[in-house]
Scaffold this active site. Sequence first.
Site, PDB file in Angstrom:
ATOM      1  N   GLU A 120       0.818  -1.202   0.000  1.00  0.00           N
ATOM      2  CA  GLU A 120       0.000   0.000   0.000  1.00  0.00           C
ATOM      3  C   GLU A 120       0.861   1.267   0.000  1.00  0.00           C
ATOM      4  O   GLU A 120       0.532   2.256  -0.663  1.00  0.00           O
ATOM      5  CB  GLU A 120      -0.942   0.002   1.208  1.00  0.00           C
ATOM      6  CG  GLU A 120      -2.063  -1.020   1.134  1.00  0.00           C
ATOM      7  CD  GLU A 120      -2.989  -0.794  -0.044  1.00  0.00           C
ATOM      8  OE1 GLU A 120      -3.086   0.342  -0.536  1.00  0.00           O
ATOM      9  OE2 GLU A 120      -3.614  -1.773  -0.495  1.00  0.00           O
ATOM     10  N   CYS A 276     -13.119   2.057 -14.592  1.00  0.00           N
ATOM     11  CA  CYS A 276     -13.611   3.422 -14.401  1.00  0.00           C
ATOM     12  C   CYS A 276     -12.422   4.383 -14.378  1.00  0.00           C
ATOM     13  O   CYS A 276     -12.168   5.082 -13.395  1.00  0.00           O
ATOM     14  CB  CYS A 276     -14.413   3.504 -13.103  1.00  0.00           C
ATOM     15  SG  CYS A 276     -15.431   4.986 -12.939  1.00  0.00           S
ATOM     16  N   CYS A 283     -17.262   1.772 -19.795  1.00  0.00           N
ATOM     17  CA  CYS A 283     -18.551   1.648 -19.104  1.00  0.00           C
ATOM     18  C   CYS A 283     -19.260   0.340 -19.435  1.00  0.00           C
ATOM     19  O   CYS A 283     -19.979  -0.217 -18.590  1.00  0.00           O
ATOM     20  CB  CYS A 283     -19.440   2.837 -19.446  1.00  0.00           C
ATOM     21  SG  CYS A 283     -18.832   4.416 -18.786  1.00  0.00           S
ATOM     22  N   CYS A 286     -18.433  -2.346 -16.946  1.00  0.00           N
ATOM     23  CA  CYS A 286     -18.569  -2.002 -15.538  1.00  0.00           C
ATOM     24  C   CYS A 286     -19.639  -2.861 -14.856  1.00  0.00           C
ATOM     25  O   CYS A 286     -20.799  -2.900 -15.318  1.00  0.00           O
ATOM     26  CB  CYS A 286     -18.916  -0.524 -15.384  1.00  0.00           C
ATOM     27  SG  CYS A 286     -19.122  -0.017 -13.655  1.00  0.00           S
ATOM     28  N   CYS A 292     -25.124   3.365 -11.689  1.00  0.00           N
ATOM     29  CA  CYS A 292     -24.290   4.543 -11.887  1.00  0.00           C
ATOM     30  C   CYS A 292     -25.108   5.731 -12.369  1.00  0.00           C
ATOM     31  O   CYS A 292     -25.673   5.706 -13.471  1.00  0.00           O
ATOM     32  CB  CYS A 292     -23.182   4.230 -12.886  1.00  0.00           C
ATOM     33  SG  CYS A 292     -22.067   5.606 -13.199  1.00  0.00           S
TER      34      CYS A 292
END
Length: 536
Positions: A120, A276, A283, A286, A292
Amino acid sequence: MKKPRAAVGSGHRKQAASQKEREKRVLSSKQAKPSAPDGCAGTIPDCPEVSTGLARQPEEVEMQVSISPYHLFRDTAEVTAFRGNLLSWYDQEKRDLPWRRWVEHEVDLDKRAYAVWVSEVMLQQTQVATVINYYTRWMQKWPTLQDLASASLEEVNELWAGLGYYSRGRRLQEGARKIVEELGGHMPRTAEALKQLLPGVGRYTAGAIASIAFGQAAGVVDGNVVRVLCRVRAIGADPSSTVVSQQLWSLAQQLVDPARPGDFNQAAMELGATVCTPQHPHCSQCPVQGLCRAHQKVEQEHLSTSQHLLGSPNIEECAPNTEQCQLCPPLTKPWDPTLGVTNFPRKASRKPPREECSATCILEQPKALGGARILLVQRPKSGLLAGLWEFPSVTLEPSEKHQHKALLQELQNWAGPLPEGCLQHFGEVVHIFSHIKLTYQVYGLAMEGQIPVTSTPPGSRWVTREEFRTAAVSTAMKKVFRVYEGQQPGTCKGSKRSQVTTPSSWKKTSRGQQVLDSFFRPHISTNVPIPNTAAE
């Protein structure tokens, strides 16, 4: 659906319980102070989590603002659908990444959390493709907290060299030492304890570690999640504002799946990174397209255009008076049909980096005993590029005319008397840091025929070219050295600048101009532009 993996097995329950008691004692024995995300305060250059655009505000502040239900999830059915669709997609499409494999097969909770922590921190402000090699080498060299705690800062800087935001590596080591020396070698088990006890760990990193390694239902918000949530709920206000930042964290906490919090958080970030995306979202691929708001608005625009029915009532909108909603775009930023879903999120305004100039010199002993050597000096222990090695340099005003004299004085501080006439200019390097556009004027000075330097003051060292390539030096210094190597400077022994590689920009000049250039070449600096790379 994939069966969730238990974050803490029965064999670890006693360990987890004793660790929580230890954390409570440590937390109660210190006065908690408000902290900015991941140790950032103000405009520190090496703050990796600042640029997500989220406001650094107290998390407990209550929002006394008007927010339309249009930007929220209306019921638990929508939340459940969002979780299910996203996790099903993630199970099928997730990338095979080394830190995911490490966590999946590691049963020791501290090793698992350490592996997540390293990944991370490295991934902040850095692309996945770049991180993979660094992560693999890091975990091979320091597979446990104890290994990292026993390493030297010089070793950490050497491995981190080129990854940028160098304070990240330093904070990782500081945290590892604190865990080994003060926490019994065990990672804190909750997001709150991680944030309170470990240097450089803010709300995002703490939530990621707690959810992925320990199974805590803690939502996370990074740049990818900001983009996903702003589009899914049509949030067009400035994401760096306090109101929007708090709402995004609230949505993330509402959505995180308590049965698979780590997978859910990784899925949300994966969606933003691969589908995205900022400029060209996919799209059609997705998994949450049906939920959305931004996509719904695009579809309605297309329908209205094809049917010539502007203002069709078939789509839900926010309150008619958008001034009453703190999450809608301002009236000065109306919907742009050409942008589609990329109308969201609103791009936060950024200050341009300040411009600085520096003169730097590669001082070389071509005939030193044992092979050619170049001089490196160490930067201060704090500030930009803290503790890294570089060529002797001086900061200049952009219009300064006496950079030769200032640079020569700096060189003599490290190497003793030097002949001024041999200082040659080879071009410039422009490097963009997170907040600084730094232009390096590149010089070279070869000491052939001079008295060899047998001793160096503290904070300096002579290295071979091979040693330079593995030293803890910044990407900017590597770019500077490439200019020096490409030019192949002459030496103080009567060499002529005609040995320098001719810049490509000279090849199309007239014959007369070439003659003039050749005549004046010992005194004319050549400008060798170096393409800008990603901010360090």
